[in-house]
Each structure stands twice: as structure tokens, then as C-alpha cells.
Design an enzyme around this catalytic site. Structure first.
Site, mmCIF file in Angstrom:
data_model
loop_
_atom_site.group_PDB
_atom_site.id
_atom_site.type_symbol
_atom_site.label_atom_id
_atom_site.label_comp_id
_atom_site.label_asym_id
_atom_site.label_seq_id
_atom_site.Cartn_x
_atom_site.Cartn_y
_atom_site.Cartn_z
ATOM 1 N N ASN A 69 0.842 -1.200 0.000
ATOM 2 C CA ASN A 69 0.000 0.000 0.000
ATOM 3 C C ASN A 69 0.870 1.239 0.000
ATOM 4 O O ASN A 69 1.941 1.279 0.610
ATOM 5 C CB ASN A 69 -1.017 -0.012 1.153
ATOM 6 C CG ASN A 69 -0.413 -0.124 2.537
ATOM 7 O OD1 ASN A 69 0.502 -0.892 2.771
ATOM 8 N ND2 ASN A 69 -0.956 0.634 3.474
ATOM 9 N N GLU A 71 0.328 5.317 0.544
ATOM 10 C CA GLU A 71 -0.599 6.371 0.960
ATOM 11 C C GLU A 71 -0.144 7.740 0.464
ATOM 12 O O GLU A 71 0.993 7.917 0.019
ATOM 13 C CB GLU A 71 -0.730 6.373 2.482
ATOM 14 C CG GLU A 71 -1.377 5.108 3.013
ATOM 15 C CD GLU A 71 -1.538 5.085 4.509
ATOM 16 O OE1 GLU A 71 -2.196 4.167 4.996
ATOM 17 O OE2 GLU A 71 -1.008 5.982 5.218
ATOM 18 N N CYS A 80 -4.114 0.650 -2.385
ATOM 19 C CA CYS A 80 -3.908 -0.553 -1.583
ATOM 20 C C CYS A 80 -2.900 -1.492 -2.248
ATOM 21 O O CYS A 80 -2.681 -1.445 -3.459
ATOM 22 C CB CYS A 80 -5.220 -1.299 -1.406
ATOM 23 S SG CYS A 80 -6.495 -0.393 -0.522
ATOM 24 N N GLU A 82 -3.126 -4.726 -2.805
ATOM 25 C CA GLU A 82 -3.725 -5.667 -3.754
ATOM 26 C C GLU A 82 -3.892 -5.034 -5.126
ATOM 27 O O GLU A 82 -3.582 -5.639 -6.149
ATOM 28 C CB GLU A 82 -5.094 -6.142 -3.234
ATOM 29 C CG GLU A 82 -5.028 -6.879 -1.916
ATOM 30 C CD GLU A 82 -5.206 -5.985 -0.684
ATOM 31 O OE1 GLU A 82 -5.734 -6.480 0.320
ATOM 32 O OE2 GLU A 82 -4.799 -4.796 -0.716
ATOM 33 N N CYS A 119 -10.012 -5.144 1.149
ATOM 34 C CA CYS A 119 -11.099 -4.176 1.335
ATOM 35 C C CYS A 119 -12.082 -4.282 0.163
ATOM 36 O O CYS A 119 -11.830 -4.976 -0.815
ATOM 37 C CB CYS A 119 -10.533 -2.758 1.446
ATOM 38 S SG CYS A 119 -9.945 -2.066 -0.120
ATOM 39 N N CYS A 122 -10.673 -3.253 -3.300
ATOM 40 C CA CYS A 122 -9.767 -4.278 -3.828
ATOM 41 C C CYS A 122 -10.542 -5.510 -4.295
ATOM 42 O O CYS A 122 -10.204 -6.114 -5.311
ATOM 43 C CB CYS A 122 -8.723 -4.657 -2.785
ATOM 44 S SG CYS A 122 -7.491 -3.354 -2.551
#
Length: 167
Positions: A69, A71, A80, A82, A119, A122
Site C-alpha cells: 500500500n 498512501e 492498496c 492488492e 477491502c 480491492c
């Protein structure tokens, strides 16, 4: 009013996961994939959420692609692990099927001892590739340590997926 009640139907949705007590119980190729996810997790840039995630994908050509990930101070601009991995695979290996994904997540604030699934965003991104290749993607996920959950497909984690058939 009674007629309306008679027309109502109930749909039961069931998700089935296999749960391994430790990484050591996983098949050897998945252990290696999870170790790549853990390694990638260490490269996460998560100064805001303090939640580091790594993902690794096994492609059907034997290549392993990983991501972490990333940010951004403008929160929606981050990505993210994934999706970082799956979009890299899609951009660099567009005709190659995705076989398995391993995900490992840890918090800098507290221990993550339970499996941490992808999430919702994802899941939707993974669903796109599962539909595109018309083949399931096995998904293995864990926290920092402990149990590892496995879903035989993304559709198992996201029933009623929104895909191109709705457009």
C-alpha cells in the site's frame, strides 16, 4: 398486503473459507507467495493509517508480482497493496492469468493476529480480473502472524459482483 409478503423470497449467501493455523501449513508454493507478501508489506508507505499491507500474485507463467500500500496526504490518492500488484500485473502481463494472491497486513498501532481480507475496493478490482480471465483466483490472507484464510475465488468473498454484464 398478504400478496406482497407471499412474493418476497429470501436468498441465503454463504462464504466458505479454509483456515490454516500457520503459514507452515500452507502448500509450499503458497508459503513462498505469502513470504513475498510479507516482504512487500515491509515496503508499504503508510504514514497516515499506520497499516502496512503487502500482496503477491502468482501468474500462470510462473512470475510473481508484488505490491504494497502507498498512501498520500490526499487520502483518496493512495492505493492498496492488492490493487498495486494486480494493476501492475495487468499492465505488464495483460494476457497472463492470475492464479493465486497472498495478502499480509499489520498495524503499527496493535497486533494483527486475525486474517485481514481485501477491502471492498480491492475485492471489486480483483473481481474484474477474475471475470476477465474467466478463471477463479485463489486468495490467501493473514494478519502479521497466525491463522491464514483461503478463499477459492474472489466471487466467494464478493457475491453479486458488479461486472461488465451489468453495463
Amino acid at each position: 398486503m398478504e400478496d406482497e409478503i407471499k412474493l418476497m423470497k429470501e436468498i441465503k449467501i454463504e462464504t466458505v473459507l479454509q483456515v490454516y493455523d500457520t503459514v507452515d501449513e500452507l502448500p509450499r508454493d503458497v508459503q513462498d507467495l505469502m513470504l513475498k507478501a510479507v516482504e512487500s508489506r515491509r515496503n508499504a508507505y503508510a504514514p497516515y493509517s499506520k497499516f502496512n499491507v503487502g500482496a503477491a500474485l502468482l501468474l500462470d507463467n510462473g512470475v510473481i508480482v508484488s505490491g504494497s500500500n502507498q498512501e498520500n496526504a490526499s487520502y483518496p490518492s493512495g492505493l492498496c497493496a492488492e490493487r498495486t500488484a494486480i494493476y501492475y500485473a495487468g499492465a505488464n502481463y495483460p494476457e497472463t492469468a492470475l492464479l493465486k494472491m497472498a495478502i499480509s497486513a499489520t498495524s503499527q498501532n496493535k497486533p494483527t493476529l486475525s486474517p485481514i481480507p481485501p477491502c471492498g475496493a480491492c475485492r471489486q478490482a480483483i473481481a474484474e480480473y477474475e471475470v476477465k480471465q474467466n478463471k477463479p483466483i485463489e486468495i490467501y490472507f493473514m494478519g502479521e502472524t497466525g491463522k491464514v484464510a483461503m478463499s477459492k475465488s474472489l466471487e466467494n468473498l464478493l457475491p453479486f459482483i458488479f461486472d461488465k454484464s451489468a453495463l
